[in-house]
Motif scaffolding. Structure first.
Motif, PDB file in Angstrom:
ATOM      1  N   ILE A  89     -51.755  54.679  24.546  1.00  0.00           N
ATOM      2  CA  ILE A  89     -52.298  55.148  25.812  1.00  0.00           C
ATOM      3  C   ILE A  89     -51.562  54.443  26.946  1.00  0.00           C
ATOM      4  CG2 ILE A  89     -54.588  55.731  24.915  1.00  0.00           C
ATOM      5  CD1 ILE A  89     -55.542  52.995  25.919  1.00  0.00           C
ATOM      6  N   ALA A  90     -51.599  55.049  28.122  1.00  0.00           N
ATOM      7  CA  ALA A  90     -50.956  54.432  29.289  1.00  0.00           C
ATOM      8  C   ALA A  90     -51.449  55.124  30.543  1.00  0.00           C
ATOM      9  CB  ALA A  90     -49.436  54.548  29.191  1.00  0.00           C
ATOM     10  N   ASP A  91     -51.368  54.431  31.655  1.00  0.00           N
ATOM     11  CA  ASP A  91     -51.667  55.053  32.932  1.00  0.00           C
ATOM     12  C   ASP A  91     -50.633  56.147  33.205  1.00  0.00           C
ATOM     13  OD1 ASP A  91     -53.643  53.182  33.141  1.00  0.00           O
ATOM     14  OD2 ASP A  91     -52.830  52.180  34.925  1.00  0.00           O
ATOM     15  N   THR A  92     -51.103  57.276  33.673  1.00  0.00           N
ATOM     16  CA  THR A  92     -50.203  58.385  34.002  1.00  0.00           C
ATOM     17  C   THR A  92     -49.486  58.083  35.310  1.00  0.00           C
ATOM     18  OG1 THR A  92     -51.787  59.880  32.958  1.00  0.00           O
ATOM     19  CG2 THR A  92     -50.067  60.883  34.315  1.00  0.00           C
ATOM     20  N   LYS A  93     -48.183  58.304  35.308  1.00  0.00           N
ATOM     21  CA  LYS A  93     -47.403  58.067  36.517  1.00  0.00           C
ATOM     22  C   LYS A  93     -47.225  59.373  37.280  1.00  0.00           C
ATOM     23  CE  LYS A  93     -43.306  55.447  37.919  1.00  0.00           C
ATOM     24  NZ  LYS A  93     -42.101  54.722  37.418  1.00  0.00           N
ATOM     25  N   ASP A  94     -46.648  60.365  36.619  1.00  0.00           N
ATOM     26  CA  ASP A  94     -46.464  61.670  37.244  1.00  0.00           C
ATOM     27  C   ASP A  94     -46.068  62.668  36.169  1.00  0.00           C
ATOM     28  OD1 ASP A  94     -46.263  63.631  39.183  1.00  0.00           O
ATOM     29  OD2 ASP A  94     -44.162  63.197  39.597  1.00  0.00           O
ATOM     30  N   LEU A  95     -46.840  63.709  36.008  1.00  0.00           N
ATOM     31  CA  LEU A  95     -46.596  64.712  34.979  1.00  0.00           C
ATOM     32  C   LEU A  95     -46.421  64.034  33.621  1.00  0.00           C
ATOM     33  CD1 LEU A  95     -44.318  67.242  36.904  1.00  0.00           C
ATOM     34  CD2 LEU A  95     -46.769  67.400  36.457  1.00  0.00           C
ATOM     35  N   TYR A  96     -45.216  64.026  33.058  1.00  0.00           N
ATOM     36  CA  TYR A  96     -45.002  63.473  31.719  1.00  0.00           C
ATOM     37  C   TYR A  96     -44.649  61.991  31.734  1.00  0.00           C
ATOM     38  CZ  TYR A  96     -40.423  64.878  33.463  1.00  0.00           C
ATOM     39  OH  TYR A  96     -39.315  65.076  34.259  1.00  0.00           O
ATOM     40  N   ASP A  97     -44.450  61.404  32.906  1.00  0.00           N
ATOM     41  CA  ASP A  97     -44.081  59.988  32.984  1.00  0.00           C
ATOM     42  C   ASP A  97     -45.310  59.088  32.919  1.00  0.00           C
ATOM     43  OD1 ASP A  97     -41.333  60.311  33.158  1.00  0.00           O
ATOM     44  OD2 ASP A  97     -41.394  60.584  35.333  1.00  0.00           O
ATOM     45  N   ILE A 164     -42.121  66.472  21.823  1.00  0.00           N
ATOM     46  CA  ILE A 164     -40.722  66.162  21.500  1.00  0.00           C
ATOM     47  C   ILE A 164     -40.603  65.872  20.008  1.00  0.00           C
ATOM     48  CG2 ILE A 164     -40.210  65.275  23.810  1.00  0.00           C
ATOM     49  CD1 ILE A 164     -40.385  62.420  22.628  1.00  0.00           C
ATOM     50  N   GLU A 165     -39.374  65.855  19.534  1.00  0.00           N
ATOM     51  CA  GLU A 165     -39.124  65.593  18.123  1.00  0.00           C
ATOM     52  C   GLU A 165     -39.221  64.103  17.816  1.00  0.00           C
ATOM     53  OE1 GLU A 165     -38.667  68.046  15.911  1.00  0.00           O
ATOM     54  OE2 GLU A 165     -38.870  69.494  17.565  1.00  0.00           O
ATOM     55  N   GLY A 166     -39.673  63.792  16.605  1.00  0.00           N
ATOM     56  CA  GLY A 166     -39.690  62.417  16.120  1.00  0.00           C
ATOM     57  C   GLY A 166     -40.861  61.604  16.629  1.00  0.00           C
ATOM     58  N   GLU A 167     -40.823  60.310  16.338  1.00  0.00           N
ATOM     59  CA  GLU A 167     -41.890  59.403  16.771  1.00  0.00           C
ATOM     60  C   GLU A 167     -41.576  58.881  18.174  1.00  0.00           C
ATOM     61  OE1 GLU A 167     -44.347  55.406  15.323  1.00  0.00           O
ATOM     62  OE2 GLU A 167     -42.734  56.229  14.069  1.00  0.00           O
ATOM     63  N   ALA A 168     -42.562  58.940  19.050  1.00  0.00           N
ATOM     64  CA  ALA A 168     -42.358  58.526  20.438  1.00  0.00           C
ATOM     65  C   ALA A 168     -42.673  57.047  20.629  1.00  0.00           C
ATOM     66  CB  ALA A 168     -43.231  59.356  21.364  1.00  0.00           C
ATOM     67  N   ASP A 173     -38.483  59.748  26.509  1.00  0.00           N
ATOM     68  CA  ASP A 173     -38.395  60.695  27.625  1.00  0.00           C
ATOM     69  C   ASP A 173     -39.003  62.040  27.217  1.00  0.00           C
ATOM     70  OD1 ASP A 173     -37.800  62.172  29.837  1.00  0.00           O
ATOM     71  OD2 ASP A 173     -35.619  62.060  29.616  1.00  0.00           O
ATOM     72  N   PHE A 174     -40.122  62.383  27.824  1.00  0.00           N
ATOM     73  CA  PHE A 174     -40.764  63.669  27.541  1.00  0.00           C
ATOM     74  C   PHE A 174     -40.339  64.748  28.538  1.00  0.00           C
ATOM     75  CE2 PHE A 174     -43.298  61.057  24.842  1.00  0.00           C
ATOM     76  CZ  PHE A 174     -43.847  61.900  23.891  1.00  0.00           C
ATOM     77  N   GLY A 175     -39.420  64.394  29.425  1.00  0.00           N
ATOM     78  CA  GLY A 175     -38.928  65.371  30.391  1.00  0.00           C
ATOM     79  C   GLY A 175     -37.650  66.048  29.956  1.00  0.00           C
ATOM     80  N   VAL A 176     -37.231  65.786  28.721  1.00  0.00           N
ATOM     81  CA  VAL A 176     -35.987  66.382  28.236  1.00  0.00           C
ATOM     82  C   VAL A 176     -36.115  67.895  28.150  1.00  0.00           C
ATOM     83  CG1 VAL A 176     -35.250  64.335  26.976  1.00  0.00           C
ATOM     84  CG2 VAL A 176     -36.721  66.023  25.846  1.00  0.00           C
ATOM     85  N   GLU A 177     -34.987  68.562  28.271  1.00  0.00           N
ATOM     86  CA  GLU A 177     -34.968  70.027  28.280  1.00  0.00           C
ATOM     87  C   GLU A 177     -35.523  70.608  26.987  1.00  0.00           C
ATOM     88  OE1 GLU A 177     -31.707  73.625  28.916  1.00  0.00           O
ATOM     89  OE2 GLU A 177     -31.228  71.575  29.560  1.00  0.00           O
TER      90      GLU A 177
END
Length: 402
Positions: A89-97, A164-168, A173-177
């Motif tokens: 878990i984490a504080d949301t920064k902006d959209l996916y960040d 996204i693919e794989g373990e995060a 980066d969840f903003g990848v194309e």
């Protein structure tokens, strides 16, 4: 002698401190700050590929804060087990960040990984976290090899989830194309914090209007969000709305009468219930059916409200029933459906079964055409828009304060 006195004093202070902590702990309990109604996931609401060996980042909007929390994950509707490698878990920064500095991994019986069997729920271990009232929280789940063909999800998240693919990892980066973006939540069910026992918790049981159809994606402006804000983050507000849901039968997902025990009575420390559901039942009535016409539906709805109110009262909860808003101009509207709505609303306003009434209908109907919503509050003549939801949220907040 002085040393003995000092030791004696330290001992007394230690005992007093321990007693104070024990008394303080006795005044605290797990308390719901966020929840959603879990559902069976059909093919159209699943990711393009399965969830296996992929990571999903999801954003929620909490009501009350706390420094000790736990999260519930659900596989109630899964047809096989779901393997989770890790959750942080984490504080949301902006959209996916996210704010990486706030990221913390959850554990399950001391381990980061967990396997949730089909038809089951699990809670994470308790975790210390500075959860602030009304904040957005990001939950990132990395899945293992095994995930169900049909996940347990909530379709109407009104927020975007990123896959996204794989373990995060926290810096992934969840903003990848290549990231897949879907407006659904997967496997998350509720979030509890340790809070004083007197903290109020409200469950809102409803359909798409409560779920937030007509709100702005990612802006957290459902009427329940606005209610939590009007209550200044001092009341737990748990949204148990499902788009297309009915009270009696038909509609999407389990009817309210079927899901009531799980979605209302099982919510952590819930003390108040708002019932705002029934428009899909009325809209589905068939006048060519003796057993399922508008008169039958209206009477059955009234009996269902009584049943749900009685069950909530038996669990020690207060109950408010909200009137059904107008829908003229929408495909649901017919003379007979409107008559059913008026019948149900008249009963709601005059009944003595519940503890209170929230008259949403009176607040949003067009004075010139009471069968219709005011244009400034709706874009499709059935669901409210952000302005309408803001009004409803403030109304609900005022109602439960009384």
């Amino acid at each position: 002698m002085k040393k003995l006195c000092s030791l004696f004093l330290a001992s007394i202070l230690g005992i007093l401190s321990a007693n104070a902590q024990e008394n303080n702990a006795q005044d605290m309990q797990w308390t719901g700050t966020w929840a959603t109604s879990v559902e069976y996931t059909g093919p159209s609401d699943m990711p393009k590929k399965s969830l296996s060996n992929r990571a999903v980042r999801e954003i929620i909007h909490v009501s009350i804060g706390g420094d000790l929390m736990r999260m519930q994950f659900s596989n109630v509707f899964g047809n096989e087990a779901v393997e989770i490698k890790s959750v942080y878990i984490a504080d949301t920064k902006d959209l996916y960040d996210i704010d990486v500095k706030t990221a913390k991994y959850l554990t399950f019986n001391g381990k980061r990984s967990v396997k949730i069997e089909a038809g089951k729920d699990v809670y994470s271990d308790n975790i210390k976290y500075n959860l602030k009232p009304l904040q957005r929280l990001t939950v990132t789940i990395s899945y293992g090899n095994q995930t169900p063909e049909h996940a347990t999800s909530h379709r109407g998240s009104r927020t975007t989830s990123y896959i996204i693919e794989g373990e995060a990892k926290p810096k992934s980066d969840f903003g990848v194309e290549s990231a897949e973006r879907l407006d659904h939540w997967y496997n998350i069910a509720s979030l509890d914090v340790m809070a004083p026992k007197e903290t109020p918790v409200v469950v809102a049981l409803g359909n798409s209007i409560t779920d937030g159809r007509g709100t702005t994606t990612n802006l957290q402006n459902r009427w329940t969000d606005r209610m939590a804000e009007a209550l200044e983050g001092k009341v737990g507000v748990l949204n148990q709305g499902i788009g297309g849901n009915a009270v009696l039968r038909g509609g999407l997902s389990q009817p309210a009468l079927v899901r009531f025990d799980r979605d209302v009575l099982a919510q952590t420390a819930a003390k108040t219930l708002i019932i705002y559901e029934g428009v899909n039942d009325i809209g589905g009535a068939r006048e060519n059916s003796e057993k399922d016409n508008s008169i039958v539906r209206a009477n059955e709805l009234i009996e269902a409200y009584k049943t749900m109110t009685d069950k909530a009262h038996a669990a020690g909860m207060k109950v408010y029933i909200a009137t059904i808003c107008p829908f003229k101009g929408n495909g649901y509207y017919t003379f007979f459906h409107e008559a059913a709505r008026q019948t149900v609303n008249e009963w709601i306003r005059t009944q003595k079964v519940a503890d209170g009434v929230i008259d949403f209908d009176a607040a949003v109907k067009d004075p010139q055409d009471p069968a219709k919503l005011m244009q400034k509050y709706s874009d499709d003549w059935l669901h409210l828009n952000p302005a309408g939801y803001e009004l409803m949220g403030k109304m609900a907040a005022e109602a439960i304060k009384k």
